[in-house]
Design a protein around this motif. Structure first.
Motif, PDB file in Angstrom:
ATOM      1  N   UNK A 152       0.743  -1.137  -0.326  1.00  0.00           N
ATOM      2  CA  UNK A 152       0.173   0.249   0.081  1.00  0.00           C
ATOM      3  C   UNK A 152       0.996   1.455   0.454  1.00  0.00           C
ATOM      4  N   UNK A 153       0.220   2.304  -0.862  1.00  0.00           N
ATOM      5  CA  UNK A 153       1.267   3.749  -0.579  1.00  0.00           C
ATOM      6  C   UNK A 153       1.204   4.132   1.355  1.00  0.00           C
ATOM      7  N   UNK A 154       2.127   5.235   1.000  1.00  0.00           N
ATOM      8  CA  UNK A 154       2.292   5.842   2.109  1.00  0.00           C
ATOM      9  C   UNK A 154       1.125   6.214   2.749  1.00  0.00           C
ATOM     10  N   UNK A 155       0.007   7.049   2.214  1.00  0.00           N
ATOM     11  CA  UNK A 155      -0.656   7.633   2.403  1.00  0.00           C
ATOM     12  C   UNK A 155      -1.562   6.989   3.066  1.00  0.00           C
ATOM     13  N   UNK A 156      -1.494   5.958   2.931  1.00  0.00           N
ATOM     14  CA  UNK A 156      -2.868   4.955   2.572  1.00  0.00           C
ATOM     15  C   UNK A 156      -3.491   4.843   4.891  1.00  0.00           C
ATOM     16  N   UNK A 157      -2.385   5.142   5.138  1.00  0.00           N
ATOM     17  CA  UNK A 157      -1.741   4.985   6.770  1.00  0.00           C
ATOM     18  C   UNK A 157      -2.946   5.819   7.145  1.00  0.00           C
ATOM     19  N   UNK A 158      -2.462   7.096   6.997  1.00  0.00           N
ATOM     20  CA  UNK A 158      -3.391   8.900   7.668  1.00  0.00           C
ATOM     21  C   UNK A 158      -3.987   8.636   7.144  1.00  0.00           C
TER      22      UNK A 158
END
Length: 399
Positions: free
Chosen positions: A168-174
């Motif tokens: 998953x891309x990095x912005x998926x978490x926030x």
């Protein structure tokens, strides 16, 4: 024998399409559990830091119980279709208990999976009833759908992050956290608020349309406005996830103010119509102010977010729950009354919010303040519970 009859009567009430009678007390219990983690941790009863467990239990357990209890009671009536059965309600309560237990023991993936399945099954039940509708819900309820969608996508992303993080891309978490923790609550608050908030002030609302199974042009226009506001709120989550945090917060607060001013003229009312209306005023101020304060002081965003959660989402939840319990408990004549127990609850939530927010400004003792805020919250809720919980067993016998 009387106890058996009372139990049977309660089951009948739930089975007749009033799931709030079981899900509201479930939400109370889970809220107490989630809040009690802080004093339990500070006293040494817990070894692991309870931050994530607290957040998950409060959102996926406590708040979800009230959301499902309210929507499960109100939506079938608005659509003029069959209500949820006792088995549906018991299944939901069981799912809420299981997922909260999983988060309590730090099995967060399992808890998230149960939450996803629980919400997914609830949405399916709503969709089958919407298909059989004899009337349309208020157009602003398109935001309720968007809120449930945010919760499903946010929870699914959280499951993916914990199982296949590299995919998953990095912005998926926030983004997943914003969709679950804020979109799930803020969008339904806006949608339900447009229909419900004016009622606290004895005012008419702009969500009332002639009975119709088919979509009319005026209904679609109001739904389009609500949906556009909802999509802009979701866009603010994307901005924040990309690092444009102040832009996201400012856009979110501004859209919230715009929507409330347009759809809830009660926000401009100076009249006082009882304790519940005064509490809703605190909510109407807290929600946008919380976002704008975060714009001014981004370093304290975690603490300031509790302005939104405690005196925004939480206080409105108890206000609407009280209204529902009075109405379905045969005491609708008390809607505009003054309740000392609710004033104590509102004061406790405001005080708990101030204590929690101040923890970010006073170095060296934040966990002491977390515990103190939790104890104040618990005290206010206990007093509210003692006054209003008996209404859950009281049928509405008015004509």
């Amino acid at each position: 024998m009387s106890a058996i009859k009372q139990r049977a009567s309660f089951i009948d009430l739930v089975n007749e399409g009033e799931p709030f009678r079981l899900l509201f007390p479930a939400g109370l219990i889970l809220g107490v559990l989630g809040i009690a983690l802080w004093p339990a941790w500070s006293s040494g009863l817990l070894e692991a830091y309870p931050g994530l467990s607290h957040s998950r239990i409060m959102i996926q357990g406590h708040m979800t119980a009230f959301v499902l209890g309210f929507l499960g009671t109100a939506m079938p009536r608005m659509l003029e279709v069959r209500g949820f059965r006792f088995s549906h309600t018991v299944s939901a309560a069981t799912g809420l208990a299981l997922l909260s237990t999983m988060h309590l023991v730090h099995r967060h993936i399992t808890g998230d999976i149960i939450h996803f399945l629980l919400l997914g099954s609830f949405v399916m039940l709503l969709m089958t009833r919407f298909r059989d509708r004899r009337d349309l819900p208020p157009p602003a309820f398109v935001l309720v759908f968007l809120g449930l969608l945010c919760a499903l996508i946010g929870t699914l992303l959280q499951i993916g992050i914990q199982t296949i993080p590299d995919a998953l891309p990095g912005l998926a978490f926030p983004l997943s956290r914003l969709l679950l923790n804020q979109g799930f609550l803020l969008l339904p608050v806006m949608g339900v608020g447009a229909f419900f908030i004016p009622r606290f002030f004895g005012m008419s609302h702009r969500q009332n349309f002639p009975e119709s199974r088919s979509f009319t042009l005026p209904w679609l226009r109001r739904a389009a406005f609500a949906g556009s506001c909802g999509l802009l709120v979701i866009a603010s989550f994307v901005f924040e996830s990309m690092g444009w945090i102040r832009t996201g917060w400012f856009l979110r607060g501004s859209i919230l103010v715009l929507f409330l001013v347009v759809e809830s003229p009660a926000i401009r009312s100076n009249g006082s119509t009882g304790t519940l209306a005064k509490a809703v005023r605190i909510v109407l101020v807290s929600l946008p102010v919380g976002y704008f304060l975060m714009v001014l002081s981004p370093l304290h965003q975690t603490g300031l977010a509790h302005v939104i959660f405690i005196t925004g989402f939480n206080l409105l939840t108890f206000s609407v729950a009280t209204w529902v319990m009075l109405g379905h408990g045969g005491q609708s004549h008390l809607f505009k009354s003054s309740f000392w127990s609710f004033r104590v609850l509102a004061a406790a939530l405001v005080l708990a919010m101030l204590i929690r927010v101040s923890a970010d400004w006073i170095p060296g003792m934040p966990y002491t303040q977390y515990t103190l805020a939790a104890l104040v919250w618990l005290g206010g809720v206990l007093i509210w519970t003692r006054r209003f919980l008996p209404l859950l067993w009281t049928p509405d016998t008015t004509p």
